[in-house]
Design a protein around this motif. Structure first.
Motif, PDB file in Angstrom:
ATOM      1  N   ASP A  93     -41.018  -9.113 -39.659  1.00 44.45           N
ATOM      2  CA  ASP A  93     -42.187  -8.595 -38.980  1.00 44.45           C
ATOM      3  C   ASP A  93     -41.954  -8.664 -37.479  1.00 44.45           C
ATOM      4  N   LYS A 127     -48.855  -8.887 -32.280  1.00 46.07           N
ATOM      5  CA  LYS A 127     -48.522  -8.847 -33.709  1.00 46.07           C
ATOM      6  C   LYS A 127     -48.022 -10.216 -34.092  1.00 46.07           C
ATOM      7  N   PRO A 128     -48.468 -10.827 -35.183  1.00 47.83           N
ATOM      8  CA  PRO A 128     -49.620 -10.436 -36.003  1.00 47.83           C
ATOM      9  C   PRO A 128     -50.894 -10.291 -35.156  1.00 47.83           C
ATOM     10  N   ASN A 178     -51.957 -15.861 -31.658  1.00 48.32           N
ATOM     11  CA  ASN A 178     -51.237 -15.508 -32.885  1.00 48.32           C
ATOM     12  C   ASN A 178     -50.008 -16.403 -32.978  1.00 48.32           C
TER      13      ASN A 178
END
Length: 190
Positions: A93, A127-128, A178
């Motif tokens: 990710d 992100k996340p 995050n």
């Protein structure tokens, strides 16, 4: 034979898939391109064909998180194959530090009219998706009173104040968190 494909790159990568794209070669070698062949390295120096088509995009699914994948793509015409373009992708990710975009807010300050409805929408990135919290003044957590509330999505956070009162004029601190870290931004409502 044709020249190599151009601009072989990933459009998207996450922990279990990636999308690859490329553009046609600068030269087709005098004979039109029949197809593109995309392969993935499977063990030592053995390539496995994933696709043979005119598409210039491919989505690889069911990747293993953290594993490195080497892809190569060739253009094919009647006289043969182009040299291969290679690309290595790690299935993970994308992680982006959280932050707010306050460019639309001159001097970090919002001028509110008494009795009006304030709807202050601030773009956020990360992100996340960051978890967002708002504080009023130095330490008062902003709770949803119905008249005042903050709501957040993956792309922005919005402070909503109905029937704005003089007591709403204050410093407000937005904290984004995050797995990459946290970021505090301060704005003022006057």
């Amino acid at each position: 034979e044709p020249g190599p494909v151009m601009d072989f790159k990933t459009l998207l990568v996450n922990k279990d898939s990636c999308t690859l794209s490329w553009k046609k070669p600068l030269t087709d070698g005098g004979s039109r391109i029949i197809c593109y062949v995309l392969e993935v390295l499977n063990g030592d120096d053995k390539y496995k064909e994933l696709m043979r088509s005119k598409n210039m995009q491919y989505s690889a699914k069911d990747l293993v998180e953290g594993r490195e994948y080497t892809y190569r793509v060739k253009a094919v015409n009647d006289s043969g194959e182009s040299s291969a373009k290679e690309l290595t992708v790690v299935a993970k990710d994308q992680i982006i530090h959280p932050s707010c975009d306050l460019r639309e807010l001159p001097n970090m300050c919002y001028i509110a009219k008494e009795g009006s409805t304030v709807r202050l929408k601030i773009p956020i990135i990360g992100k996340p998706t960051p978890k967002v919290s708002w504080k009023k003044g130095d330490d008062e957590d902003l709770t949803d009173t119905g008249r005042v509330c903050a709501e957040s999505s993956s792309v922005n956070t919005t402070l909503l104040i109905r029937d704005c009162q003089r007591s709403d004029a204050s410093k407000y601190t937005i904290t984004l968190r995050n797995s990459a870290g946290s970021k505090e931004s301060t704005i003022f409502i006057r």
